[in-house]
Design an enzyme around this catalytic site. Structure first.
Site, mmCIF file in Angstrom:
data_model
loop_
_atom_site.group_PDB
_atom_site.id
_atom_site.type_symbol
_atom_site.label_atom_id
_atom_site.label_comp_id
_atom_site.label_asym_id
_atom_site.label_seq_id
_atom_site.Cartn_x
_atom_site.Cartn_y
_atom_site.Cartn_z
ATOM 1 N N HIS A 10 -6.518 -5.369 14.181
ATOM 2 C CA HIS A 10 -7.425 -4.905 15.225
ATOM 3 C C HIS A 10 -7.226 -3.431 15.527
ATOM 4 C CE1 HIS A 10 -4.184 -4.859 18.253
ATOM 5 N NE2 HIS A 10 -3.802 -6.034 17.777
ATOM 6 N N CYS A 36 0.679 -8.862 15.786
ATOM 7 C CA CYS A 36 -0.595 -8.471 15.177
ATOM 8 C C CYS A 36 -0.475 -7.106 14.502
ATOM 9 C CB CYS A 36 -1.699 -8.444 16.232
ATOM 10 S SG CYS A 36 -2.271 -10.096 16.725
#
Length: 324
Positions: A215, A231
């Site tokens: 992301h 992440c």
């Protein structure tokens, strides 16, 4: 002193000319403005070549950190520190010459989809046409929140993704006196996922498949360091271009490889990085492992300069060094 300055100006001029030619090629191929800004997209080398890009140099502008210098070239914080160990990473002297490590040995895995090497904190996107590769720096999981290794695929994509903080992150913030909301709406300045997200077919903190993401971020300074809860974080400009290029179903291969060995113009090169500090990576940068990797690469009788190889492995400057 003047002679040294003239050499640096000449080298900078030469590199600018090469970058302009490369950017012109990408413009002809139809790449976007963000691609033209960074130009870390390269033609894939032949079967006998493993290296893309070129090492560049620049000078520090007033008030810049090494991370800010690196962002101008799509290079992460720790990559800049590895390549420039003698410079103060937070307040380098204005005008200092800085090495930009924009030459890479491609990882020894199938050249398809997304390949993420945690040891170098860098992503490689092998385009479906099998002619181009694009590379970007990464922010990855901090110690105790390690980004997982393995193979998976992109299972979903979202623009302006909402963030649902899992219980473990709620508890972490509460311990600091910060009470997170149940959901942070997408597209808002406080959303740590940024404007774009690619969802991986891996189980994350919520124990649900798809809770590990590639992301964007609302904190670009965290790209190229270990700051996430597992992440993978990209610069906003990088995730935007990647989001529109990468389709659902794209394979993803996450590896940890501090040593990359490859060929360039019939010479042997080593690119070395410091491994992550988790126990499972102990020995991944050992001399014995280096010898095994080099011997597997040369696959026969070839004269290796083992002294150069050992020095390059120990210094771990993060860019290819000739070892023959």
């Amino acid at each position: 002193m003047q002679e040294s300055k003239n050499r640096n100006r000449a080298l900078t001029k030469e590199m600018k000319g090469k970058v302009k030619k490369q950017c012109l090629l990408f413009l002809i191929l139809g790449f976007s403005a963000w691609d033209l800004a960074f130009c870390l997209t390269f033609s894939l080398p032949t079967d006998n070549e493993d290296i893309v890009g070129e090492i560049q140099t620049t000078t520090v502008r007033a008030g810049e950190s090494l991370g800010e210098v690196g962002r101008r070239f799509d290079v992460g914080v720790y990559e800049m520190i590895e390549a420039n160990p003698k410079l103060d990473p937070w307040a380098p002297t204005t005008g200092s010459v800085v090495i930009i490590p924009t030459q890479f040995i491609l990882p020894k895995v199938p050249r398809e989809g997304l390949v993420l090497n945690l040891a170098e904190m860098r992503l490689y996107y092998f385009h479906p046409d099998k002619q181009l590769v694009t590379t970007h720096p990464l922010g990855i999981g901090k110690k105790g929140w390690t980004t997982p290794l393995g193979q998976t695929v992109i299972i979903n994509k979202k623009k302006d993704p909402p963030w649902y903080p899992p219980k473990s992150i709620h508890e972490e913030h509460l311990a600091k006196g910060d009470n997170l909301p149940p959901v942070v709406p997408g597209g808002t300045p406080d959303n740590p996922l940024g404007r774009y997200a690619l969802y991986l077919g891996l189980k994350g903190l919520s124990s649900k498949t798809g809770s590990f993401l590639i992301h964007g971020t609302n904190r670009p300074a965290g790209v190229g360091v270990r700051v996430t809860h597992g992440c993978i974080r990209l610069f906003p400009e990088d995730i935007e271009t990647l989001f529109y290029k990468v389709p659902i179903g794209t394979p993803v291969h996450i590896i940890h490889e501090p040593f990359k060995v490859g060929w360039h113009k019939q010479h042997l090169y080593l690119e070395a990085h410091q491994p992550l500090t988790e126990p499972q990576y102990t020995g991944s940068n050992s001399l014995a492992r280096l010898i095994t990797i080099i011997e597997a690469t040369i696959a026969g009788s070839y004269s290796v300069n083992w002294t150069s190889a050992k020095m390059a492995a120990q210094s771990a400057h993060g860019y290819p060094v000739r070892i023959d």
